[in-house]
Design an enzyme around this catalytic site. Structure first.
Site, PDB file in Angstrom:
ATOM      1  N   HIS A 197      46.517  26.591  66.394  1.00 35.53           N
ATOM      2  CA  HIS A 197      45.895  25.862  65.284  1.00 35.53           C
ATOM      3  C   HIS A 197      45.644  26.764  64.086  1.00 35.53           C
ATOM      4  O   HIS A 197      44.558  26.771  63.495  1.00 35.53           O
ATOM      5  CB  HIS A 197      44.603  25.172  65.744  1.00 35.53           C
ATOM      6  CG  HIS A 197      44.850  24.169  66.823  1.00 35.53           C
ATOM      7  ND1 HIS A 197      45.344  22.915  66.567  1.00 35.53           N
ATOM      8  CD2 HIS A 197      44.728  24.261  68.158  1.00 35.53           C
ATOM      9  CE1 HIS A 197      45.499  22.267  67.709  1.00 35.53           C
ATOM     10  NE2 HIS A 197      45.135  23.070  68.683  1.00 35.53           N
ATOM     11  N   LYS A 201      75.907  11.479  35.677  1.00 35.05           N
ATOM     12  CA  LYS A 201      75.509  10.182  35.107  1.00 35.05           C
ATOM     13  C   LYS A 201      76.637   9.165  35.281  1.00 35.05           C
ATOM     14  O   LYS A 201      76.406   8.014  35.636  1.00 35.05           O
ATOM     15  CB  LYS A 201      75.169  10.345  33.625  1.00 35.05           C
ATOM     16  CG  LYS A 201      75.024   9.011  32.908  1.00 35.05           C
ATOM     17  CD  LYS A 201      74.526   9.143  31.501  1.00 35.05           C
ATOM     18  CE  LYS A 201      74.570   7.767  30.827  1.00 35.05           C
ATOM     19  NZ  LYS A 201      73.590   7.605  29.779  1.00 35.05           N
TER      20      LYS A 201
END
Ligand code: FAI
Length: 557
Positions: A288, A144
């Site tokens: 695929h 922070k």
């Protein structure tokens, strides 16, 4: 309100509290040489003098002993005010002075090994003791306050820390990056804790039978690779790895070739799923996300994985062009000699013989992917739906219905040993094709796969058509089982004749089965369970074919 930013913050005082002592001595020596004063928790502090570096124990700073078996060490205002004071604010600086608290410019922390303790099978009390409270509190505080403090959670960055200490401190951009890494670190740590406590103590923990899925499921993902694009060139994409998860395709080592694409990863995953559905040497060729080839090695084959590959390629040599190949055994020189002549996007396997790497590396466009050691498929699968995620246990081998001894003979004579082996193969292979799936197989190799159709009838048609119009008969020409001349007169062998077939779900009507019968299939395995089973059984009996019910279904979407 927007404050002026401090660019470099010189590192004068550091707080170090690490469970993992890797690189600690070098870090302490480097910081000391750069004139940094070090404050540390108990065992970290005890490891530093060995490096000939002075260190202040955190208890001297707080005036309070570390206590409660280490549950309280750094959880003190003298520590947290020193981390959290915003040096850009005169008022904060003044308050620190009034309170006689000295600021920290650098915080180095890594927490207790919570995940490793869970994995070790430790008791609940032992696991709870490894939930680090003070460490993540410092990490979050320092992250922070990145405008004033640098936070480091990874021993791999200690070299950078020493360099920064010698050269006037980290710049703002780096402190921001470090803060972002630190928040990701505590998020992953808390996710692991939330998952474990949900499983142990969640809503249904008192139920007589624990549900397989606890009330909370968290995923902590780190980007490991930006991909050129997604499924299509206009879609941005990236690969993320799950923090703390068992390694899989996402962590595979690429031994050769261009960067993997999004579709390469999808197909490699599908191919691995298919090939690792067998205990014996097996190869799947995928396009695929569906197999266009799948086979197991013939018993006694000189080079089993090369044999499995040759058979899988023969399923549909046309579609194999540009495919992704997965082998569940190391790729041998013999297999590489065949693969080099086939345009292939990716080969993925547990390992590659050095000679196989040499042969395949001569191909610029092929990617070689070695799976991480001890690879096994994820036990839980995630599927995204809008607004949420579906979780399920992965469809496995040795699932219900996989033991042929437990199958029900619904029609015809019991299969002989070779036919039964083919049925077992087909039954395991069909689940790697998207539903509705029908797979026709002689001799441990698919020859016709009908997949992804919205009506099973079409999957039957497709499987037969592919068996009878594509490829060459495995094991040699028209004399091989299923190798009779094609009735259509195309010259291609009728590979469905004399073969077996598997259906991933029951036949709702007899019409699909009839297509297989008409093509000459001699035995079929399917779950059974349709309201029209009798009709289907009658068709099988009338044709004199063998049909088994497994009692289990293998949809795959
Ligand atoms: N409780 C606390 O105040 C506290 N402060 C720091 N720790 C952790 O204690 C470990 C270091 O302790 P030591 O230096 O004694 O090995 C680090 O993993 C750090 O994250 C704490 N331990 C657990 O919460």
């Amino acid at each position: 309100m927007s404050l002026n930013q401090l660019d470099r913050v010189p590192i004068r005082r550091a707080l170090i509290s690490v469970y993992d002592k890797t690189g600690l001595e070098e870090l302490a020596q480097g910081l000391h040489a750069a004139g940094v004063r070090i404050v540390s928790t108990g065992s970290t502090a005890r490891n530093i003098p060995a490096a000939g570096v002075p260190v202040t124990e955190v208890s001297e700073v707080t005036g309070f002993p570390e206590c409660l078996d280490g549950r309280v060490k750094t959880l003190h205002p003298r520590v947290h005010a020193g981390i959290l004071a915003d040096r850009r604010l005169e008022d904060h600086v003044r308050q620190l002075k009034d309170l006689e608290v000295e600021a920290f410019d650098l915080v180095v922390v890594n927490p207790y090994p919570f995940v490793q303790t869970v994995r070790s099978g430790a008791s609940q009390d032992e696991v709870v003791e490894q939930i680090d409270i003070g460490g993540p509190s410092m990490v979050r505080a320092a992250a922070k306050n990145h405008p004033s403090v640098a936070i480091v959670v990874d021993p791999a960055r200690y070299g950078d820390v020493v360099e920064a200490a010698k050269s006037g401190g980290f710049d703002l951009k780096t402190r921001r990056r470090l803060a972002s890494l630190a928040f990701a670190h505590t998020a992953a740590y808390d996710t692991a804790g939330a998952k474990w406590t949900a499983a142990q103590f969640g809503d249904d923990a008192d139920a007589a039978e624990m549900p397989a899925f606890p009330p909370y499921a968290g995923l902590a993902l780190e980007r490991s690779e930006s991909l050129r694009y997604g499924e299509n060139p206009h879609q941005a994409a990236a690969l993320y790895v799950e923090v703390g998860a068992e390694p899989g395709i996402a962590q595979a080592e690429q031994l050769h070739g261009k960067a993997m694409s999004f579709n390469n990863y999808v197909d490699a995953d599908a191919a691995v799923r298919a090939a690792f559905g067998f205990a014996e040497p097996a190869v799947a060729v995928v396009k695929h996300a569906n197999p266009c080839g799948i086979a197991v090695a013939s018993p006694g084959a000189a080079d089993p994985i090369a044999d499995a590959h040759a058979k899988a390629h023969a399923t549909d040599p046309v579609s194999a062009f540009g495919g992704v190949i997965a082998a569940n055994r190391p790729v041998t020189e013999a297999m590489a000699e065949t693969v080099k002549n086939i345009f292939t996007e990716v080969v993925v396997a547990p390992a590659f013989e050095p000679e196989a790497v040499r042969i395949l590396s001569a191909k610029k466009n092929i990617r070689l992917l070695a799976l991480p050691g001890g690879f096994s498929r994820d036990a839980v699968e995630y599927k995204q739906v809008s607004g949420g995620m579906l979780l399920q246990a992965a469809d496995a081998i040795d699932a219900a219905g996989d033991d042929p001894a437990a199958w029900t003979l619904a029609a015809g004579e019991a299969a002989d040993e070779a036919t039964l082996a083919d049925l077992v193969f087909a039954w395991r292979a069909v689940r790697s094709a998207k539903s509705n799936a029908i797979l026709i197989a002689p001799n441990g190799a698919a020859v016709g796969i009908g997949m992804g159709q919205v009506i099973r009838l079409d999957s039957c048609r497709l499987a037969v058509e592919r068996a009878n119009t594509l490829g060459v008969a495995v094991g040699g020409g028209a004399d091989a089982p299923g190798g009779a001349e094609n009735a259509a007169g195309t010259g291609a062998p009728e590979r469905a004749r004399g073969a077996v077939a598997a259906s991933d779900a029951f036949f709702p009507f007899a019409d699909g089965l009839q297509i297989l019968i008409d093509a000459g299939v001699k035995a079929v395995v399917q779950p059974g369970g349709s309201v029209r089973d009798e009709e289907v059984i009658e068709a099988a009996k009338a044709a004199g074919i063998t049909m088994y019910f497994t009692g289990a279904r293998h949809f795959f979407h």
